[in-house]
Design a protein around this motif. Structure first.
Motif, mmCIF file in Angstrom:
data_model
loop_
_atom_site.group_PDB
_atom_site.id
_atom_site.type_symbol
_atom_site.label_atom_id
_atom_site.label_comp_id
_atom_site.label_asym_id
_atom_site.label_seq_id
_atom_site.Cartn_x
_atom_site.Cartn_y
_atom_site.Cartn_z
ATOM 1 N N GLY A 117 0.822 -1.192 0.000
ATOM 2 C CA GLY A 117 0.000 0.000 0.000
ATOM 3 C C GLY A 117 0.867 1.256 0.000
ATOM 4 N N ALA A 118 0.222 2.409 -0.035
ATOM 5 C CA ALA A 118 0.923 3.699 -0.007
ATOM 6 C C ALA A 118 0.131 4.650 0.888
ATOM 7 C CB ALA A 118 1.068 4.267 -1.414
ATOM 8 N N PRO A 119 0.220 4.460 2.212
ATOM 9 C CA PRO A 119 -0.627 5.234 3.134
ATOM 10 C C PRO A 119 -0.498 6.743 2.987
ATOM 11 C CG PRO A 119 0.429 3.403 4.275
ATOM 12 C CD PRO A 119 1.047 3.468 2.916
ATOM 13 N N SER A 120 0.691 7.230 2.679
ATOM 14 C CA SER A 120 0.845 8.686 2.541
ATOM 15 C C SER A 120 0.039 9.218 1.361
ATOM 16 C CB SER A 120 2.320 9.049 2.376
ATOM 17 O OG SER A 120 2.860 8.479 1.189
ATOM 18 N N ILE A 121 -0.020 8.449 0.290
ATOM 19 C CA ILE A 121 -0.821 8.859 -0.868
ATOM 20 C C ILE A 121 -2.306 8.699 -0.564
ATOM 21 C CG2 ILE A 121 -1.358 8.333 -3.288
ATOM 22 C CD1 ILE A 121 1.594 7.749 -3.688
ATOM 23 N N SER A 122 -2.663 7.671 0.188
ATOM 24 C CA SER A 122 -4.058 7.513 0.620
ATOM 25 C C SER A 122 -4.523 8.739 1.390
ATOM 26 C CB SER A 122 -4.202 6.261 1.494
ATOM 27 O OG SER A 122 -3.831 5.100 0.804
ATOM 28 N N GLU A 123 -3.673 9.232 2.290
ATOM 29 C CA GLU A 123 -4.024 10.418 3.067
ATOM 30 C C GLU A 123 -4.092 11.660 2.185
ATOM 31 O OE1 GLU A 123 -1.125 10.510 6.158
ATOM 32 O OE2 GLU A 123 -1.903 8.715 7.157
ATOM 33 N N GLN A 124 -3.187 11.750 1.205
ATOM 34 C CA GLN A 124 -3.228 12.880 0.277
ATOM 35 C C GLN A 124 -4.511 12.863 -0.539
ATOM 36 O OE1 GLN A 124 0.010 13.036 -2.552
ATOM 37 N NE2 GLN A 124 -0.642 14.999 -3.396
ATOM 38 N N ILE A 125 -4.924 11.672 -0.968
ATOM 39 C CA ILE A 125 -6.167 11.538 -1.721
ATOM 40 C C ILE A 125 -7.351 12.013 -0.881
ATOM 41 C CG2 ILE A 125 -7.800 9.848 -2.662
ATOM 42 C CD1 ILE A 125 -5.323 8.283 -3.668
#
Length: 256
Positions: free
Chosen positions: A81-89
């Motif tokens: 996964g890519a949690p930092s990108i999830s949060e950015q989204i």
């Protein structure tokens, strides 16, 4: 800028099939800059609130189908996964007035992993999966994509995974030829997308020939509207591939 794609995922068995479309998908990465992450909307993840996967480790593989070859149930796609990108989204959605929620547990369904396994078989690129909501308007679907457009400037690849003609009750199991009604719908669609006629796209159910036959339920069509929305700034579309299985199951790929 990173392109974005709409990719038809066909049947779950697509991942083990060998034909012109699977060969096209296997070569797609060679014609795309390597992304730092992949954001994929799957027709097989439906939620009434826009949901963003926030898996921090390795995704489990979801086998959301039955009656296929045992080989399919042994396949995995162990992407991270890519949690930092999830949060950015989630932040981008909030900026555009789109309600969303994070999900740190769900795996990748076949609408996501079957496509990714063909395009990026090494599973070495982080993935963020997103749900679709058939109860939103077509304009709202488009705006979901538009809200994420700036990710393309950060080397993030956005994919909508679904199917423009997807009516399993009308497939021709004999597979002889291509049904005229499917061609008519897809031809109308091609014209409107290339003209970037959003008014027609938002009203395709009333305007397009054979829309009820091609899109009996909207969940597989929604990823096309979302992917198109990611290209709202440049409004350029290119049909990279279109073929058919079983008479009318459309296997197409659009680049935005």
């Amino acid at each position: 800028m990173m392109p974005s794609y709409f990719v038809a995922h066909g049947a779950p068995s697509l991942v083990i099939e060998q034909h012109e479309y699977t060969e096209f998908l296997k070569n797609l990465a060679a014609n795309t800059p390597k992304p730092k992450a992949i954001v994929i909307f799957s027709a097989h993840w439906e939620q009434q609130v826009q949901t963003v996967s926030a898996v921090a480790d390795t995704y489990r593989t979801i086998y959301d189908f039955g009656g296929f070859s045992d080989e399919l149930y042994r396949m995995t796609y162990p992407a991270k996964g890519a949690p930092s990108i999830s949060e950015q989204i989630q932040s981008l959605f909030a900026e555009h007035g789109i309600q969303s929620q994070l999900d740190g547990e769900r795996g990748l369904d076949h609408g996501a992993w079957a496509i990714l396994k063909l395009v990026y078989p090494d599973a070495d690129i982080p993935v963020v999966a997103l749900s679709v909501n058939r109860y939103l308007s077509n304009e709202q679907q488009y705006q979901i994509g538009a809200a994420l457009a700036e990710l393309r400037e950060q080397d993030v690849l956005i994919i909508g995974s679904g199917g423009s003609v997807h009516n399993l009750r009308m497939v021709n199991w004999q597979g002889n030829g291509i049904d005229d009604w499917a061609l008519a719908f897809d031809s109308w669609l091609q014209n409107k997308i290339e003209l970037w006629d959003t008014e027609a796209m938002f009203n395709y159910r009333e305007l397009a020939p054979y829309a009820k036959e091609a899109v009996p339920t909207s969940e597989h069509f929604i990823p096309l509207l979302i992917a198109m929305g990611t290209g709202d700034k440049t409004r350029q579309a290119k049909l990279l591939h279109r073929s058919y299985q079983l008479g009318n199951l459309s296997l197409s790929c659009w680049q935005f």
